[in-house]
Structures are given as structure tokens and as C-alpha cells.
Design a protein around this motif. Structure first.
Motif, PDB file in Angstrom:
ATOM      1  N   ASN A 324      36.850  42.762  39.236  1.00 48.74           N
ATOM      2  CA  ASN A 324      38.297  42.799  39.726  1.00 48.74           C
ATOM      3  C   ASN A 324      38.793  41.408  39.921  1.00 48.74           C
ATOM      4  OD1 ASN A 324      40.481  43.269  40.936  1.00 48.74           O
ATOM      5  ND2 ASN A 324      39.829  45.200  42.018  1.00 48.74           N
ATOM      6  N   PRO A 325      39.668  41.053  39.104  1.00 46.28           N
ATOM      7  CA  PRO A 325      40.267  39.648  39.212  1.00 46.28           C
ATOM      8  C   PRO A 325      41.211  39.775  40.426  1.00 46.28           C
ATOM      9  CG  PRO A 325      41.589  41.035  37.424  1.00 46.28           C
ATOM     10  CD  PRO A 325      40.371  41.941  37.965  1.00 46.28           C
ATOM     11  N   LEU A 326      41.604  40.843  41.057  1.00 47.50           N
ATOM     12  CA  LEU A 326      42.203  40.627  42.129  1.00 47.50           C
ATOM     13  C   LEU A 326      41.147  40.248  43.576  1.00 47.50           C
ATOM     14  CD1 LEU A 326      44.322  43.825  42.083  1.00 47.50           C
ATOM     15  CD2 LEU A 326      45.072  41.446  41.358  1.00 47.50           C
ATOM     16  N   VAL A 327      40.126  39.974  43.441  1.00 40.85           N
ATOM     17  CA  VAL A 327      39.124  39.848  44.375  1.00 40.85           C
ATOM     18  C   VAL A 327      38.656  38.336  44.013  1.00 40.85           C
ATOM     19  CG1 VAL A 327      37.128  40.306  45.583  1.00 40.85           C
ATOM     20  CG2 VAL A 327      38.549  42.125  44.921  1.00 40.85           C
ATOM     21  N   SER A 328      39.173  37.237  44.649  1.00 40.86           N
ATOM     22  CA  SER A 328      38.446  35.876  44.361  1.00 40.86           C
ATOM     23  C   SER A 328      36.848  35.991  45.189  1.00 40.86           C
ATOM     24  CB  SER A 328      39.380  34.904  45.036  1.00 40.86           C
ATOM     25  OG  SER A 328      39.301  35.115  46.361  1.00 40.86           O
ATOM     26  N   LYS A 329      36.117  35.322  44.374  1.00 38.45           N
ATOM     27  CA  LYS A 329      34.596  35.074  44.854  1.00 38.45           C
ATOM     28  C   LYS A 329      33.927  33.786  44.647  1.00 38.45           C
ATOM     29  CE  LYS A 329      34.634  38.761  42.563  1.00 38.45           C
ATOM     30  NZ  LYS A 329      35.879  38.948  41.198  1.00 38.45           N
ATOM     31  N   THR A 330      32.910  33.529  45.243  1.00 33.63           N
ATOM     32  CA  THR A 330      32.266  32.397  45.002  1.00 33.63           C
ATOM     33  C   THR A 330      30.671  33.187  44.713  1.00 33.63           C
ATOM     34  OG1 THR A 330      31.403  32.148  47.282  1.00 33.63           O
ATOM     35  CG2 THR A 330      33.334  30.728  46.257  1.00 33.63           C
ATOM     36  N   TYR A 331      29.798  32.232  44.168  1.00 36.96           N
ATOM     37  CA  TYR A 331      28.306  32.621  43.780  1.00 36.96           C
ATOM     38  C   TYR A 331      27.564  31.713  44.515  1.00 36.96           C
ATOM     39  CZ  TYR A 331      30.335  35.914  40.528  1.00 36.96           C
ATOM     40  OH  TYR A 331      30.957  37.123  39.798  1.00 36.96           O
ATOM     41  N   ILE A 332      26.321  32.287  44.657  1.00 31.93           N
ATOM     42  CA  ILE A 332      25.196  31.926  45.291  1.00 31.93           C
ATOM     43  C   ILE A 332      23.830  32.038  45.315  1.00 31.93           C
ATOM     44  CG2 ILE A 332      25.056  33.251  47.510  1.00 31.93           C
ATOM     45  CD1 ILE A 332      24.822  30.864  49.364  1.00 31.93           C
ATOM     46  N   ASP A 333      22.969  31.282  45.026  1.00 32.31           N
ATOM     47  CA  ASP A 333      21.498  31.792  44.670  1.00 32.31           C
ATOM     48  C   ASP A 333      20.898  32.322  45.682  1.00 32.31           C
ATOM     49  OD1 ASP A 333      18.889  31.886  43.720  1.00 32.31           O
ATOM     50  OD2 ASP A 333      18.693  29.816  43.158  1.00 32.31           O
ATOM     51  N   PRO A 334      20.443  33.722  45.629  1.00 27.73           N
ATOM     52  CA  PRO A 334      19.833  34.439  46.844  1.00 27.73           C
ATOM     53  C   PRO A 334      18.643  34.119  47.176  1.00 27.73           C
ATOM     54  CG  PRO A 334      19.809  35.683  44.769  1.00 27.73           C
ATOM     55  CD  PRO A 334      20.699  34.611  44.440  1.00 27.73           C
ATOM     56  N   ARG A 335      17.626  33.293  46.155  1.00 28.07           N
ATOM     57  CA  ARG A 335      16.452  32.715  46.700  1.00 28.07           C
ATOM     58  C   ARG A 335      16.719  31.509  47.610  1.00 28.07           C
ATOM     59  NH1 ARG A 335      13.727  32.587  40.604  1.00 28.07           N
ATOM     60  NH2 ARG A 335      13.889  34.771  40.201  1.00 28.07           N
TER      61      ARG A 335
END
Length: 708
Positions: A324-335
Motif C-alpha cells: 500500500n503506497p499510502l503507508v510509509s515504511k522503513t525496513y530493518i534487518d530482523p536478525r
């Protein structure tokens, strides 16, 4: 004042035979009474004189003492004193008289004996005089022990509430946050620990009223909460205690974790507030495959119609939200996140962990909403619902939310097993029924109007938490290894009986209300009365020890009458009550055969574990298993035995030997997740000092990936 009892107790620090351990502990206890308790206890000529005096100064609650006619009250006291109770262990006596017994206002003299406190509990939380007598028997025999707030506050003129802990949801507006501050202050001063779900607060840098970057995130709220709990305690008898939980996919997660780092800046460092993280299965799976995990904007989730982050089923909606482009997000390495959690746990023991999907798979009342987080000890798992508030802070006329209160008491497994082993099933069932009715009465006795959402949830969920303690003591007493199939089978058999009779007792309360034409607290059409779905999952386990006729008979009653208590079981850590009950804590192994505790001004106290002397005699003085010598795997395996039966959760502490690394911690956490464990409490490492920072930081992606 002579304190030879401390010298005698200190003799337990040396290697001793079984006979010497028993004799020294008993001797220290006798000396404690002769040198301290007996000479400082206020003497009354008659029970009537004692009641009149203590009610006149409002030390005892007059209404409680007048609940039944005086002859009945007198008979209860006579019943308790007829046991001729003596504390079998020094630390039990010391704990009772320093933490529970009522004293004069200056603290110099003692008003209550153990029997008095038991009778006050029976009076305060009984449904009738016959139930009161059963309560006296259950506690005096040591089979059942109410949790500290209940046992401590019963019948006191100026006591707190009998509830162990509270759970509050903080919603994403200033009115809701202010309500959480107010409720936390009020609940903490009444003696309960409070945990707060911060997951639904918008992240640092999110917009407020179209002002970009205006939000400050969760950390400023945590700082205020820490000050609230430091300020509000129960007249100095119980320190205020709080916990903050955050979902691991919240954008503020790394900053949240870093507040517990030893070298954290004082502006953000959290010293006394406990921390917990909520982890969904999707996070663990992506850690296994090496994929990054999104951290969606909490604010955007609301704006895009997904609702609160804490209520989203990520098993079903992760992919949709990610696209969904309406929800901004960042990403992270779960490990990396798991490694960071382990590093901080090595430094502080925090954060606690809640496995969100495991919690919700075991929820007997999913129609009440999702389980979002847990309490200060991670054993409470109940549905909750954040409410909406007017601009003046009230929720009148708005969507009403409900929160959670914890009404707890624990069985002594050894004492209850004695009944099972003797074939005394009627007495076993009667004790369970007595405890269920006792805690159900605690639900009604608690005055929680200071927090409308907690009061609402307590009233209609009527949740109780039947706990367990002295598992390792029971095994030591019988010469059984904690890490053995025989021990796990015995524990399984025990829990089957507890669960069957607890469900039956709660159903019986509802049946009694209905058949007597009284109004139950819930509408009969309300689905929260339905326990049949949960009971269906129990049938394969119940069939091991109960007949088809018994099982189907109870099932039919559940369909017809429902159940009174939405939640029935939770296994807490049982600290102080274990000592006064002469039990090993909870269901985990002992830390040491003779535990060393630091107790205020008197310094160290040595406490031999229950069952230690029997173990020494039956095994020819074989080494005693401890939590550190056993390691984390047998503990997780034992807690997994309880999963089918405990409808809430269990306080599971992970123990590691000296030299443990972050890889070891992550390996244990992953194993617990795979076993279906719902939550993890503290992480404890046996070492004289923290390992070097180089070792503490040692972690590789490969080790996490392999473990997953």
C-alpha cells in the motif's frame, strides 16, 4: 535485641547433611520468634478485645469483621488456630512478619499472626460462611496461597486493592495518553503493577495536524511513566512498578530498546520502568529467510484504514500493507534486531518478549479482540480494547474500551499432588473449587472505579489467574529429575486435573446464578459465556485421566450454562508468597539448593529449597539440579507442558551459565518460539560481572539463521 537467629541461619552457607539443614533452619526460626516476634507481639485477652481495638483504630475493616455474625467469625479464628501452625522455614517467617503482618503505626510492634491474616482473607473474599471455612482450610494446609496484594490487603481498614496488576492501552491522542497517566498513578498507589501498551502511539517524526515531524514518539511518554511509578506506591509497603510494551514493527523500536543500554544518554535512559517487546510470527519467519521487515508508520496505518498497529493480524495483512503506497515504511534487518535484544538483555535482563501469534492462538475469547501485550511478569494474556475519549478526557458517550486486571492466587503443587497420589480426588476438586470461588469474589471486591477501562474489563471478563508453585520442590521431594519424562508426565497429569476442575467450578458458579433466577454479570446471549471451543481443544488431554462420561457431561453443562470467568489460569513468578508457603517459586527450577537473599538491613538470608533434604536422602546426596546447571532447554520443555491447559501465559525466565553469548540467548528465544511458548520473562546469566563488551556484542547473522 539478640539476633542469634541470623548467626544460626548463616551456618546454612556451609556444606551440611540433610539432617543438619533441617535442624538449623528450624532452630533459626525458633530463635527468631523467641528473640523478636513473641516479645514484640501485642497481646489481647480475648478475640473480641482484639477485633474491637483494631476496628476502632481502623487497622481492620469493620465491615469485613461484621460480614458474618460474631459466633461465625470466632469459629473461623478457632478453626485457623486449631492447626497449631508453625513456620517450617526461617525465610517464610521473616517474610511474613516484615511484609504482611499488620503492625502498630510506628512499626515497632505486631498485631497479626499468620492465622489472623488467613481469617481476614476468608472473611473478605468468601461467598458464604461455608466457603469461608473452606478458604481457611485451603490456606492453612498450604494447598492454596493468594497473591501478595490479595493476602496483604484483605480486611485492612486502610489497605490497597486486592489486585496484582493492571494492563492499559495508550491510544494515539493526548486525551488517551493523559488518561493512561492518570490511571497509572491511581492504580499504582493502590498497590498493583501496571503495564502499558505504547504500540499505537505515532512514531517519532510523524505529523500532528499536518505539521510534519511534530510527533516525539514513545520515549517521552516512557519517561513520564517512569516518574509516575517512582512517585506512586502503596504507603511505602510496595514500590510502584510499571512496564512499557512496544510492537517490534513499530518505527521507534530501536530507540525503545536503547533506553535500557548501560551507556544510554540520561535524557533517554530508562532505569526503573520495565520493557517488553511484542513479536509476531512474520518477523521470526523473515529473520529465518534473511528478509528485511517493514516498520510501517503508525500514523499512516490509521489514516489508511487499517486501524491500530496493535490490533492488526500480520499473518493476514502484512503483504497488503507492504504494497500500500499510502503507508510509509522503513525496513530493518530482523536478525540485527534480535541480536540487539540479546545484547541489551545481557546488560539489563530486559526486554521481556511476547510472541503475539502464540498468545492469540491460545486465546479462549478471541471475539473480545486480540491480545495485544502482557503484564509486568508476562503471565497475563487477555483481550483488550482501547477506548475513545472526548476532548475533556472523558469516555462518556464514546466508544468504550476495556482493559485488564489480574486476580491471582497459586496452588502448592506438592500439597495438591499428595491428594492426587492418595486418590483423594474429591478433596482435590474441592480445593480447586474453593480457590476459583475465592478469586471470583476478589473480582467483585476490587474497587477499580479510578480507572474506568480497567473497571469495565474486570467486571465483565471476570478474569482470574490460578497459578502454580513448588513444582521443583515437589520433584525434589520425590527424587525426580526436573529434566525427565517422568517429571513432565507428572506435571501434565496434575494440570489435566487442575484444568478440568477449574472449568467445572467456574461453570458451576454460572449454573448456580442461572438456576437460582439471579442475573449473571453477562447477558446469556453474550458469546463470552461460550467456553465450548476451548474445551474442544482440551478433550484429547482430558481423556488421559477422565472418563468419556465426565468429559461429555461437563461439555453439555458448558453449552447450556456457559462459564463465569473468561480466563482461568496464569502461572506467575510467585516470589514472596513462595517463601511464606515454603515452596520453590513458580514452575521453574531452583536457582541454588540453599538460596542466598539480601533482605534489607539484616543482610543475607540463607533459604534451603523445599524438598532438598528429601532429595539428598533419596539420591544418596547426588548434586541438586538448578536453573543454571540445567540450562534453558529443559525449562522451556517443562513450560511447554502447560501450554494446552493454561489459557493465559506463564512467567518463563531464561537462565544461562557464565560466559553465555548473544547467540546463546537468541538460540533459546527461537527454540521457545518454535515450541509455541507465549512469552519470556527475564533473562538471567550467572556471572560475577558482565562479560566483556566484545563478548556481549558477539553475534552473527549465521547463528540466528541456523537457529531459526
Amino acid at each position: 535485641m539478640n539476633q542469634t537467629y541470623l548467626e544460626t541461619n548463616a551456618e546454612l552457607s556451609k556444606p551440611r547433611t540433610a539432617e543438619e539443614i533441617t535442624a538449623l533452619d528450624a532452630k533459626a526460626t525458633r530463635e527468631y520468634f523467641l528473640e523478636n516476634i513473641n516479645q514484640n507481639t501485642v497481646f489481647f485477652h480475648t478475640l473480641e478485645e482484639k477485633i474491637n481495638h483494631l476496628t476502632s483504630i481502623r487497622a481492620w475493616d469493620k465491615e469485613t469483621l461484621e460480614k458474618y455474625d460474631y459466633p461465625v467469625v470466632k469459629e473461623l479464628f478457632q478453626q485457623a488456630y486449631a492447626y497449631k501452625f508453625r513456620f517450617p522455614n526461617f525465610i517464610g517467617a521473616y517474610k511474613f512478619y516484615t511484609s504482611y503482618a499488620l503492625r502498630t503505626p510506628d512499626g515497632s510492634r505486631i498485631y497479626e499472626r499468620f492465622e489472623d491474616r488467613v481469617v481476614l482473607n476468608a472473611l473478605a473474599y468468601s461467598k458464604d460462611e461455608y466457603h469461608a471455612k473452606d478458604i481457611v482450610d485451603a490456606i492453612m494446609t498450604g494447598r492454596f496461597q493468594p497473591a501478595t496484594p490479595t493476602f496483604l490487603n484483605a480486611g485492612r481498614g486502610q489497605g490497597g486493592e486486592p489486585v496484582s496488576c493492571f494492563l492499559l492501552d495508550a491510544d494515539d491522542n493526548m486525551e488517551a495518553i493523559a488518561a493512561v497517566f492518570k490511571d497509572s498513578l491511581q492504580l499504582s498507589r493502590r498497590g498493583g503493577g501496571v503495564s502499558i501498551n505504547l504500540t499505537d502511539l505515532r512514531e517519532n517524526g510523524a505529523p500532528i495536524k499536518n505539521h510534519a515531524g511534530a510527533a516525539r514518539g514513545v520515549i517521552p511518554v516512557m519517561k513520564i511513566l517512569e516518574d509516575i511509578f517512582s512517585y506512586a506506591d502503596q504507603l511505602g509497603q510496595r514500590q510502584g512498578a510499571g512496564a512499557a510494551y512496544l510492537h517490534i514493527m513499530h518505527p521507534d523500536i530501536m530507540a525503545f530498546l536503547d533506553t535500557k543500554r548501560e551507556n544510554a544518554d540520561e535524557k533517554i535512559r530508562i532505569k526503573t520502568l520495565s520493557l517488553g517487546v511484542v513479536i509476531p510470527d512474520v518477523f521470526m519467519r523473515k529473520a529465518k529467510t534473511g528478509e528485511h521487515v517493514m516498520l510501517p508508520s503508525v500514523y499512516d496505518l490509521q489514516q489508511a484504514g487499517y486501524g491500530r498497529l496493535s490490533g492488526i493480524d500480520w499473518e493476514k495483512q502484512y503483504d497488503e500493507v507492504e504494497k500500500n503506497p499510502l503507508v510509509s515504511k522503513t525496513y530493518i534487518d530482523p536478525r540485527q534486531v534480535l541480536a540487539r535484544i540479546a545484547q541489551i538483555q545481557m546488560e539489563s535482563g530486559y526486554p521481556f518478549i511476547v510472541y503475539q501469534d502464540a498468545m492469540n492462538r491460545g486465546n479462549p475469547a478471541p471475539w473480545l479482540g486480540p491480545i495485544r501485550f502482557s503484564n509486568l511478569c508476562t503471565e497475563i494474556a487477555q483481550s483488550s480494547k482501547p477506548g475513545l475519549f472526548e476532548v475533556d478526557g472523558s469516555d462518556a458517550g464514546m466508544e468504550e474500551g476495556y482493559a485488564t486486571a489480574c486476580n491471582l492466587g497459586s496452588f502448592n503443587i506438592h500439597k495438591m499432588l499428595e491428594l492426587l497420589e492418595a486418590g483423594e480426588l474429591k478433596q482435590f476438586e474441592h480445593t480447586v473449587s474453593t480457590a476459583v470461588e475465592f478469586l471470583d469474589t476478589v473480582v467483585d471486591a476490587a474497587n477499580l472505579k479510578c480507572s474506568p477501562t480497567v473497571n469495565r474489563g474486570n467486571s465483565f471478563k471476570r478474569a482470574i489467574g490460578l497459578g502454580q508453585m513448588n513444582l521443583h520442590g515437589a520433584l525434589l521431594y520425590r527424587g525426580l529429575s526436573y529434566d525427565s519424562d517422568q517429571a513432565r508426565e507428572l506435571f501434565d497429569k496434575y494440570l489435566v486435573h487442575i484444568t478440568f476442575y477449574a472449568i467445572k467450578a467456574s461453570m458451576w458458579i454460572m449454573k448456580t446464578w442461572i438456576t437460582s433466577c439471579e442475573f449473571p454479570p453477562l447477558s446469556m446471549s453474550d458469546p463470552t459465556l461460550d467456553r465450548t471451543g476451548f474445551f474442544e481443544t482440551m478433550k484429547p488431554h482430558l481423556k488421559k485421566y477422565f472418563s468419556e462420561e465426565d468429559i461429555e457431561g461437563l461439555h453439555a453443562d458448558l453449552k447450556e450454562y456457559g462459564i463465569n470467568n473468561t480466563y482461568l489460569q496464569a502461572i506467575p513468578p510467585t516470589g514472596s508468597i513462595s517463601y511464606i508457603n515454603n515452596s520453590t517459586p513458580s514452575i521453574h527450577p531452583i536457582v541454588d539448593p540453599v538460596e542466598i537473599r539480601k533482605e534489607g538491613k539484616i543482610g543475607r538470608i540463607h533459604s534451603p529449597a523445599f524438598g532438598l533434604t528429601q532429595w539428598m536422602e533419596k539420591t544418596g546426596n547426588q548434586p541438586v539440579e538448578t536453573a543454571y546447571s540445567l540450562g534453558w532447554k529443559p525449562i522451556i520443555d517443562m513450560y511447554a507442558v502447560a501450554l494446552p491447559y493454561v489459557d493465559q501465559a506463564s512467567s518463563l525466565t531464561l537462565f544461562f551459565k557464565e560466559g553465555a553469548t548473544t547467540r546463546d540467548i537468541n538460540k533459546a528465544q527461537i527454540y521457545a518460539w518454535k515450541k509455541g511458548i507465549k512469552s519470556l520473562y527475564y533473562t538471567r546469566i550467572r556471572q560475577t560481572e558482565l562479560t566483556s563488551r566484545k563478548q556481549a556484542a558477539e553475534s552473527t547473522e549465521d547463528c540466528v539463521a541456523c537457529a531459526l
